[in-house]
Design a protein around this motif. Structure first.
Motif, PDB file in Angstrom:
ATOM      1  N   ALA A 138       0.686  -1.573   0.015  1.00  0.00           N
ATOM      2  CA  ALA A 138      -0.173  -0.168  -0.057  1.00  0.00           C
ATOM      3  C   ALA A 138       1.015   1.278  -0.152  1.00  0.00           C
ATOM      4  N   MET A 139       1.722   0.918   0.522  1.00  0.00           N
ATOM      5  CA  MET A 139       2.343   2.512   0.615  1.00  0.00           C
ATOM      6  C   MET A 139       4.281   2.832   1.043  1.00  0.00           C
ATOM      7  N   GLY A 140       4.928   1.535   0.707  1.00  0.00           N
ATOM      8  CA  GLY A 140       6.122   1.044   0.770  1.00  0.00           C
ATOM      9  C   GLY A 140       6.993   0.882  -1.040  1.00  0.00           C
ATOM     10  N   HIS A 141       7.772  -0.174  -0.979  1.00  0.00           N
ATOM     11  CA  HIS A 141       8.727  -0.354  -1.478  1.00  0.00           C
ATOM     12  C   HIS A 141       7.873  -1.395  -2.707  1.00  0.00           C
ATOM     13  N   LEU A 142       6.904  -2.367  -2.501  1.00  0.00           N
ATOM     14  CA  LEU A 142       6.118  -2.657  -3.515  1.00  0.00           C
ATOM     15  C   LEU A 142       4.761  -2.281  -4.444  1.00  0.00           C
TER      16      LEU A 142
END
Length: 120
Positions: free
Chosen positions: A114-118
């Motif tokens: 949702a908010m990171g490196h993915l």
């Protein structure tokens, strides 16, 4: 709209208020991990009643296997007292809020999605 997110680890309980868009609104003080189910319920009660905003839901992450549909925790890792605990039913009945529970590793992966490196 604010969700209370609570992560039960082997040594600490971390929690935060999070918007439905996954924005961190406020980190709450870290607490020591409970050693019994009653202590766990006391920690949850303290967190729910201490926040000064209207909550729209509670999200719980725990070690072990979690039946996310039923909200039942199995094999709670170091927190063995969680085994068989129907956390969704218990908390929804007590606080009259939607509750979701999932494995802590899956919660971390979803947070990265949702908010990171993915992202993307």
């Amino acid at each position: 709209m604010t969700i209370l997110a609570i992560d039960f680890g082997g040594t600490q309980v971390k929690s935060a208020l999070v918007s439905e868009e996954f924005a961190l609104e406020k980190s709450l003080p870290t607490r020591s991990s409970p050693q019994t189910l009653n202590q766990t319920l006391d920690v949850i009660d303290y967190l729910v009643t201490s926040v000064k905003v209207a909550l729209t839901g509670i999200a719980i992450s725990v070690p072990g296997t979690v039946d996310t549909d039923e909200g039942v925790i199995y094999h709670g890792g170091l927190l063995r007292f969680f085994h068989g605990f129907r956390i969704k039913d218990i908390l929804e009945a007590k606080y009259h809020l939607p509750v979701t529970a999932l494995n802590d590793g899956k919660a971390a992966a979803l947070g990265e999605l949702a908010m990171g490196h993915l992202q993307g």
